[in-house]
Write a protein that holds these residues in place. Structure first.
Motif, PDB file in Angstrom:
ATOM      1  N   ASP A   1       0.843  -1.195   0.000  1.00  0.00           N
ATOM      2  CA  ASP A   1       0.000   0.000   0.000  1.00  0.00           C
ATOM      3  C   ASP A   1       0.879   1.245   0.000  1.00  0.00           C
ATOM      4  O   ASP A   1       1.436   1.617   1.020  1.00  0.00           O
ATOM      5  CB  ASP A   1      -0.922  -0.034   1.232  1.00  0.00           C
ATOM      6  CG  ASP A   1      -2.118   0.884   1.057  1.00  0.00           C
ATOM      7  OD1 ASP A   1      -2.104   1.694   0.117  1.00  0.00           O
ATOM      8  OD2 ASP A   1      -3.055   0.790   1.874  1.00  0.00           O
ATOM      9  N   GLU A   2       0.995   1.867  -1.147  1.00  0.00           N
ATOM     10  CA  GLU A   2       1.795   3.072  -1.340  1.00  0.00           C
ATOM     11  C   GLU A   2       3.193   2.983  -0.725  1.00  0.00           C
ATOM     12  O   GLU A   2       3.555   3.798   0.126  1.00  0.00           O
ATOM     13  CB  GLU A   2       1.062   4.295  -0.769  1.00  0.00           C
ATOM     14  CG  GLU A   2      -0.224   4.552  -1.526  1.00  0.00           C
ATOM     15  CD  GLU A   2      -0.707   5.974  -1.372  1.00  0.00           C
ATOM     16  OE1 GLU A   2       0.099   6.831  -0.963  1.00  0.00           O
ATOM     17  OE2 GLU A   2      -1.880   6.222  -1.675  1.00  0.00           O
ATOM     18  N   PRO A   3       3.969   2.022  -1.153  1.00  0.00           N
ATOM     19  CA  PRO A   3       5.297   1.865  -0.554  1.00  0.00           C
ATOM     20  C   PRO A   3       6.230   3.035  -0.849  1.00  0.00           C
ATOM     21  O   PRO A   3       7.176   3.267  -0.102  1.00  0.00           O
ATOM     22  CB  PRO A   3       5.824   0.570  -1.176  1.00  0.00           C
ATOM     23  CG  PRO A   3       5.064   0.402  -2.436  1.00  0.00           C
ATOM     24  CD  PRO A   3       3.721   1.005  -2.181  1.00  0.00           C
ATOM     25  N   ALA A   4       5.963   3.781  -1.910  1.00  0.00           N
ATOM     26  CA  ALA A   4       6.892   4.858  -2.265  1.00  0.00           C
ATOM     27  C   ALA A   4       6.524   6.192  -1.631  1.00  0.00           C
ATOM     28  O   ALA A   4       7.227   7.180  -1.813  1.00  0.00           O
ATOM     29  CB  ALA A   4       6.962   5.006  -3.783  1.00  0.00           C
ATOM     30  N   ALA A   5       5.417   6.202  -0.872  1.00  0.00           N
ATOM     31  CA  ALA A   5       4.969   7.476  -0.296  1.00  0.00           C
ATOM     32  C   ALA A   5       6.067   8.072   0.580  1.00  0.00           C
ATOM     33  O   ALA A   5       6.655   7.391   1.413  1.00  0.00           O
ATOM     34  CB  ALA A   5       3.708   7.243   0.525  1.00  0.00           C
ATOM     35  N   GLY A   6       6.363   9.325   0.364  1.00  0.00           N
ATOM     36  CA  GLY A   6       7.337  10.017   1.198  1.00  0.00           C
ATOM     37  C   GLY A   6       8.776   9.697   0.884  1.00  0.00           C
ATOM     38  O   GLY A   6       9.678  10.035   1.649  1.00  0.00           O
ATOM     39  N   MET A   7       9.026   9.029  -0.246  1.00  0.00           N
ATOM     40  CA  MET A   7      10.413   8.710  -0.575  1.00  0.00           C
ATOM     41  C   MET A   7      10.948   9.685  -1.623  1.00  0.00           C
ATOM     42  O   MET A   7      10.197  10.193  -2.458  1.00  0.00           O
ATOM     43  CB  MET A   7      10.505   7.288  -1.142  1.00  0.00           C
ATOM     44  CG  MET A   7      10.354   6.205  -0.106  1.00  0.00           C
ATOM     45  SD  MET A   7      10.667   4.605  -0.842  1.00  0.00           S
ATOM     46  CE  MET A   7      10.602   3.575   0.619  1.00  0.00           C
ATOM     47  N   ASN A   8      12.272   9.892  -1.589  1.00  0.00           N
ATOM     48  CA  ASN A   8      12.861  10.743  -2.621  1.00  0.00           C
ATOM     49  C   ASN A   8      13.201   9.880  -3.838  1.00  0.00           C
ATOM     50  O   ASN A   8      13.149   8.658  -3.777  1.00  0.00           O
ATOM     51  CB  ASN A   8      14.086  11.471  -2.066  1.00  0.00           C
ATOM     52  CG  ASN A   8      15.168  10.499  -1.634  1.00  0.00           C
ATOM     53  OD1 ASN A   8      15.365   9.464  -2.256  1.00  0.00           O
ATOM     54  ND2 ASN A   8      15.852  10.837  -0.550  1.00  0.00           N
ATOM     55  N   PRO A   9      13.515  10.517  -4.977  1.00  0.00           N
ATOM     56  CA  PRO A   9      13.711   9.761  -6.215  1.00  0.00           C
ATOM     57  C   PRO A   9      14.713   8.616  -6.083  1.00  0.00           C
ATOM     58  O   PRO A   9      14.487   7.517  -6.609  1.00  0.00           O
ATOM     59  CB  PRO A   9      14.206  10.824  -7.198  1.00  0.00           C
ATOM     60  CG  PRO A   9      13.615  12.078  -6.695  1.00  0.00           C
ATOM     61  CD  PRO A   9      13.580  11.947  -5.203  1.00  0.00           C
ATOM     62  N   THR A  10      15.805   8.828  -5.364  1.00  0.00           N
ATOM     63  CA  THR A  10      16.797   7.761  -5.218  1.00  0.00           C
ATOM     64  C   THR A  10      16.194   6.582  -4.475  1.00  0.00           C
ATOM     65  O   THR A  10      16.354   5.417  -4.864  1.00  0.00           O
ATOM     66  CB  THR A  10      18.013   8.256  -4.406  1.00  0.00           C
ATOM     67  OG1 THR A  10      18.175   9.644  -4.649  1.00  0.00           O
ATOM     68  CG2 THR A  10      19.248   7.483  -4.745  1.00  0.00           C
ATOM     69  N   GLU A  11      15.485   6.911  -3.399  1.00  0.00           N
ATOM     70  CA  GLU A  11      14.865   5.859  -2.609  1.00  0.00           C
ATOM     71  C   GLU A  11      13.834   5.101  -3.439  1.00  0.00           C
ATOM     72  O   GLU A  11      13.680   3.891  -3.318  1.00  0.00           O
ATOM     73  CB  GLU A  11      14.190   6.456  -1.363  1.00  0.00           C
ATOM     74  CG  GLU A  11      15.164   6.822  -0.263  1.00  0.00           C
ATOM     75  CD  GLU A  11      14.496   7.551   0.899  1.00  0.00           C
ATOM     76  OE1 GLU A  11      14.915   7.337   2.032  1.00  0.00           O
ATOM     77  OE2 GLU A  11      13.549   8.334   0.657  1.00  0.00           O
ATOM     78  N   LYS A  12      13.131   5.848  -4.285  1.00  0.00           N
ATOM     79  CA  LYS A  12      12.109   5.216  -5.114  1.00  0.00           C
ATOM     80  C   LYS A  12      12.734   4.225  -6.077  1.00  0.00           C
ATOM     81  O   LYS A  12      12.219   3.127  -6.283  1.00  0.00           O
ATOM     82  CB  LYS A  12      11.325   6.279  -5.888  1.00  0.00           C
ATOM     83  CG  LYS A  12      10.208   6.899  -5.065  1.00  0.00           C
ATOM     84  CD  LYS A  12       9.474   7.964  -5.821  1.00  0.00           C
ATOM     85  CE  LYS A  12       8.530   8.702  -4.879  1.00  0.00           C
ATOM     86  NZ  LYS A  12       8.005   9.922  -5.468  1.00  0.00           N
ATOM     87  N   GLN A  13      13.872   4.636  -6.653  1.00  0.00           N
ATOM     88  CA  GLN A  13      14.557   3.745  -7.573  1.00  0.00           C
ATOM     89  C   GLN A  13      14.972   2.458  -6.871  1.00  0.00           C
ATOM     90  O   GLN A  13      14.787   1.352  -7.382  1.00  0.00           O
ATOM     91  CB  GLN A  13      15.814   4.444  -8.111  1.00  0.00           C
ATOM     92  CG  GLN A  13      15.675   4.800  -9.558  1.00  0.00           C
ATOM     93  CD  GLN A  13      16.837   5.639 -10.023  1.00  0.00           C
ATOM     94  OE1 GLN A  13      17.823   5.838  -9.300  1.00  0.00           O
ATOM     95  NE2 GLN A  13      16.734   6.126 -11.235  1.00  0.00           N
ATOM     96  N   GLU A  14      15.481   2.655  -5.682  1.00  0.00           N
ATOM     97  CA  GLU A  14      15.901   1.521  -4.860  1.00  0.00           C
ATOM     98  C   GLU A  14      14.699   0.622  -4.563  1.00  0.00           C
ATOM     99  O   GLU A  14      14.794  -0.601  -4.590  1.00  0.00           O
ATOM    100  CB  GLU A  14      16.533   2.083  -3.573  1.00  0.00           C
ATOM    101  CG  GLU A  14      16.732   1.111  -2.442  1.00  0.00           C
ATOM    102  CD  GLU A  14      17.762   0.042  -2.753  1.00  0.00           C
ATOM    103  OE1 GLU A  14      18.564   0.265  -3.675  1.00  0.00           O
ATOM    104  OE2 GLU A  14      17.735  -1.005  -2.093  1.00  0.00           O
TER     105      GLU A  14
END
Lengths: 332, 263, 310
Positions: free
Chosen positions: B187-200
């Motif tokens: 459920d929205e795992p990328a919420a609040g992450m920055n682009p680098t974190e999202k890529q990861e």
């Protein structure tokens, strides 16, 4: 052989040895010692419900009442017949007493089941009041049962409770609670406390754990009730009211919810404290108003509760681990 | 792709939602939803705010009961099952607002999720015999293994809620995996992450799906994340499914563009 | 039939007491979402305030002491006692909130609950220290006699006073909550605290006001009960407090009409059980009702359905 069990056996052996000398203890101190033991059983078992599982129960005295009355009824109505049947003897008597205690525990566990199941849907304040209500209902029921003396109270002929039985019960209560909480299996209690929704999502049957906490907690409260009945030799429904439950809650909160060593310390402290206060209140040097106030220990307890919640909601004795580490470093 | 092969071979889907409706009073949060996910598939569920994505999650995991409709998982109906029973069948989830167990350490958060698969009960926990010790040891090894895979092993004794945000999200995934699911709901795992974190994160989800041979259903706002990894995407708007297809199809779907941009 | 009617009237006057206390629970629950465990003890303080204030009032209105017959001065005296003890309790309620509950506003609910239990125990036991543990006899502030001309029915003047005063207070409360700025702010706060404070409402002031209002109503209940049952003691608030809470839950906690409805229902039910079944079950009945309502209709008779957000 593993460590917790070894500790348990060593402790039981120690109290067994100590109990040989219980006759030599000054009756006043003996009284305090037994009361401490009973309070440890009560505090540790309530801590499983209120502390580890996060289900705030205000009805522990009700379970204690069930245990006290069931075991007392056993002793009064059944034991003489059985004793006569098996020819008597002190061993048989002790065995029957233990039997009565366990029966009281199971009676209370049954009551715990009866409370636990309907209380499942409730949380926090509601649960607190419902358990309080159950405790009061149990009290009213006892009051209306003439067979066990009703509102006149009930006298128990023999003073069976001794050092050994009391501290055996205390050791078992501690062992059971600590063992449960320190197993993957028992960690379900903590999960229920922290987040029920997440716990369910991790495959935890929250219902089962809540009921289990109530049943185990009630069982030991029942044992404590039996010990109490066979120590005081007189029980009365009024003695198991709301205020008694609050006494136990204060032990748990002071010790720190979910902190068994803290709760044991608090049980000791809060049993000795009224004695100390009584001595203090007798001091002529103190002003009269202060002496009057000291005589009512509940004033101090309530201020302690409020003060703790405002400043240290985790209890008086949290952070024990920190001190232990500091001490170990010093040793090294 | 594996899932397509399966579909062509006529295999029944892992999760099948048929005409499900969830109504709160008069409001239909999800209405007549149809959705199916196949073994090993990575599916995305997108939609504007309030479209009913999280409700759909809660529906699948048994937090809500459908007012109407049928949900089948692994061939059996799961309607009316309690959440823990559904987890036991093999559906695990993470939460939009992270819900770690605050009083447990990182290690214990994962260990606690292994609870379900224990064979030993209360008597063993009290007796603490050899069988119990062996099982505890086995669980500890498994937890450590999982934590190592996700590079959280060095934090195992840290309190879970003290972790950085990204690590908390990762820990939630690890915790869900510890229940040994067949289907993982994120459920929205990328919420609040920055682009680098999202890529990861994208890398992590793909890795997890392949390593554990999972089906994954992903609710996400970030289009780049969803389009980047999902094989199939379903779009919700006002509780209804307005489109379903490959990322390419969704990108060019008129209804979807309208739902997102307004008319 | 007469007996039933008699029970009903007794039940109504008991129910009014519960309703007045229940309003305080429900209002505080409305704005703070917690059960003020100490509320029943504020009711006790109300009765004691009346006990100590009555002689002072009579110093000002000497004729008020004469309760052999009805007079303007005895009514004025009783009214003054009522208002003054309401004021005392309003201040007490505001103080408790400010000193104890306010610092805990952002804390877990359990912490607040335990604190409330602490406050309750403190009031009870400090009351025992201050007032003495023995029951005291509440002074006769109104002539107590049966209303004539009702046939076999015995309705005491004081019982009718309870009903009338309760009605007046309810109307006044309704006016305050629905028509004044304070009341509107209170409702806004109950609905959504964050939004309310964004709309320029000072939540602290409103919460204080709510505590004051609820405590004043509890004090009124304390006085009204004491004119019918003059024996007062520091532990007298425990059971009515819990029962009034049950009444609030019965009606749907957070709902003012519900609190009144629940109070009246519970009062009547209790009187009927005592009259027709057994007085021994007087105190158990409320808990049985509570357990039943939480099992079958946990939101109460008039409550709203709320569910946890996941």
């Amino acid at each position: 052989m593993n460590r917790p069990k070894t500790w348990l056996l060593v402790f039981v052996a120690l109290i067994w040895a100590a109990s040989w000398f219980q006759g030599a203890i000054n009756p006043y101190y003996f009284d305090i010692l037994i009361t401490i033991g009973i309070n440890i059983v009560l505090g540790v078992s309530l801590n499983l419900v209120n502390g580890y599982t996060g289900q705030f129960s205000l009805g522990h005295a009700g379970f204690m009442a069930v245990g006290a009355y069931v075991s007392a009824a056993m002793t009064i109505f059944l034991c003489p017949r059985w004793l006569a049947a098996c020819g008597g003897g002190s061993t048989a008597e002790s065995a029957l007493f233990l039997g009565a205690l366990v029966a009281g525990g199971f009676g209370a566990a049954l009551a715990g089941l009866a409370v636990g199941v309907p209380s499942l849907r409730l949380k926090g304040d509601y649960l607190a009041i419902v358990t309080l209500g159950f405790g009061e209902i149990i009290r009213v029921m006892v009051q209306n049962t003439e067979a066990v003396g009703g509102s006149r109270g009930l006298s128990i002929p023999a003073r069976e409770t001794g050092l050994f039985t009391t501290y055996l019960a205390a050791a078992l209560a501690v062992y059971v609670v600590v063992s449960l909480v320190h197993s993957t299996y028992g960690r379900g209690f903590l999960m229920v406390r922290d987040d029920e929704v997440a716990a369910e999502a991790m495959g935890i049957n929250t219902t089962k754990y809540k009921v289990m906490a109530f049943v185990v907690g009630a069982f030991f409260a029942g044992i404590a009730g039996g010990l109490y009945a066979h120590f005081k030799q007189f029980i009365h429904p009024e003695g198991f009211g709301f205020l008694r439950s609050v006494d136990i809650v204060v032990i748990v909160i002071l010790g720190g919810m979910g902190n068994t060593p803290g709760v044991i310390l608090a049980a000791i402290l809060l049993t000795i404290l009224p004695e100390g206060l009584r001595a203090l209140a007798a001091l002529e040097a103190l002003p009269v108003w202060l002496r009057g106030m000291i005589q009512n220990r509940m004033i101090l307890y309530s201020l302690l509760l409020i003060g703790l919640m405002l400043t240290r909601p985790q209890g008086l004795f949290s952070g024990g681990g920190k001190w232990l580490r500091w001490w170990k470093r010093r040793q090294a | 792709m594996a899932s397509l092969v399966e579909k062509e071979a006529g295999m029944s889907p892992l999760l099948e939602i048929n005409d499900c409706t969830v109504a709160f009073g008069g409001l239909k949060a999800v209405s007549e939803l149809n959705l199916s996910i196949h073994q090993g598939e990575l599916m995305g569920l997108i939609g504007p705010n309030g479209a009913g994505k999280t409700t759909a999650f809660n529906l699948i995991t048994g937090v809500y009961r459908p007012t109407d409709g049928e949900i089948r998982f692994d061939g059996r109906s799961i309607v009316g099952r309690r959440p823990y029973q559904i987890t036991a069948r093999g559906i695990a989830r993470t939460f939009q607002n992270i819900r770690l167990f605050a009083s447990l350490s990182v290690f214990d958060n994962v260990r606690a999720a292994c609870n379900m698969h224990l064979r030993h009960g209360i008597s063993h926990a009290l007796w603490r015999g050899d069988a119990f010790a062996q099982e505890e040891k086995a669980v500890e090894d498994r937890v450590m293994e999982l934590l190592e895979i996700f590079h959280l092993d060095h934090l195992c004794n840290a309190p879970s809620t003290g972790l950085p945000y990204g690590d908390q999200r990762r820990l939630e995934i690890v915790r869900a995996l510890a229940t040994r699911p067949k289907l993982l709901l994120l459920d929205e795992p990328a919420a609040g992450m920055n682009p680098t974190e999202k890529q990861e994160l994208v890398r992590l989800i793909r890795f997890t799906q392949e390593k554990f041979k999972l089906a994954v259903l992903l609710v996400e706002h970030d289009m780049r994340v969803v389009m980047g990894i999902c094989e199939r995407i379903a779009v919700l708007d006002y509780g209804m499914k307005i489109a379903e297809g490959t990322p390419e199809e969704i990108r060019n779907n008129r209804k979807v563009i309208e739902a997102y941009l307004g008319e | 039939m007469t007996e039933f009617l008699q029970q009903l009237i007794n039940g109504l006057s008991l129910g009014s007491i519960y309703a007045l206390i229940a309003l305080g629970y429900t209002m505080v629950y409305g704005v703070l979402k917690f059960i003020n465990f100490a509320h029943g003890d504020v009711y006790m303080v109300g009765a004691f305030a009346g006990y100590y204030l009555a002689p002072w009032v009579w110093k000002v209105i000497p004729a008020g002491q004469d309760t052999t017959r009805f007079s303007w001065s005895s009514s004025a005296g009783a009214f003054a006692v009522l208002l003054l003890s309401m004021a005392v309790c309003a201040v007490l309620g505001i103080l408790i909130e400010k000193l104890v509950y306010r610092p805990l506003r952002k804390r877990p609910r359990l912490t607040v609950l335990i604190t409330a239990i602490g406050v309750s125990i403190f009031l009870e036991n400090f009351g025992q220290y201050l007032f003495g543990a023995d029951p005291k006899s509440f002074p006769e502030i109104l002539p107590d006699r049966a209303i004539e001309g009702l046939g076999d029915l015995t309705v005491m003047v004081n019982q009718s006073v309870v009903l009338v005063v309760t009605l007046i207070l309810l109307v006044a409360l309704h006016f305050i909550v629905m028509r004044t700025k304070m009341g509107t702010a209170m409702r806004a706060l109950a609905y959504n605290p964050a939004a309310a404070s964004l709309m320029g409402i000072n939540n602290d002031v409103i919460i204080s006001f709510t505590f004051g209002l609820g405590s004043a109503l509890a004090a009124a209940a304390g006085i009204l009960n004491a004119i019918n049952y003059p024996s007062i003691d520091p532990l007298m608030g425990i059971l009515p407090g819990i029962k009034a809470f049950v009444a609030a839950v019965l009606g749907g906690i957070g709902n003012l009409q519900g609190a009144v409805l629940g109070g009246i229902l519970l009062g009547v039910l209790e009187t009927l059980v005592v009259g027709y079944v057994s007085p021994m079950y007087r105190d158990a009945i409320a808990f049985a009702v509570l357990i039943a309502i939480l099992l079958f209709k946990p939101n109460g008779l008039l409550g709203r359905v709320e569910s946890e957000k996941v």
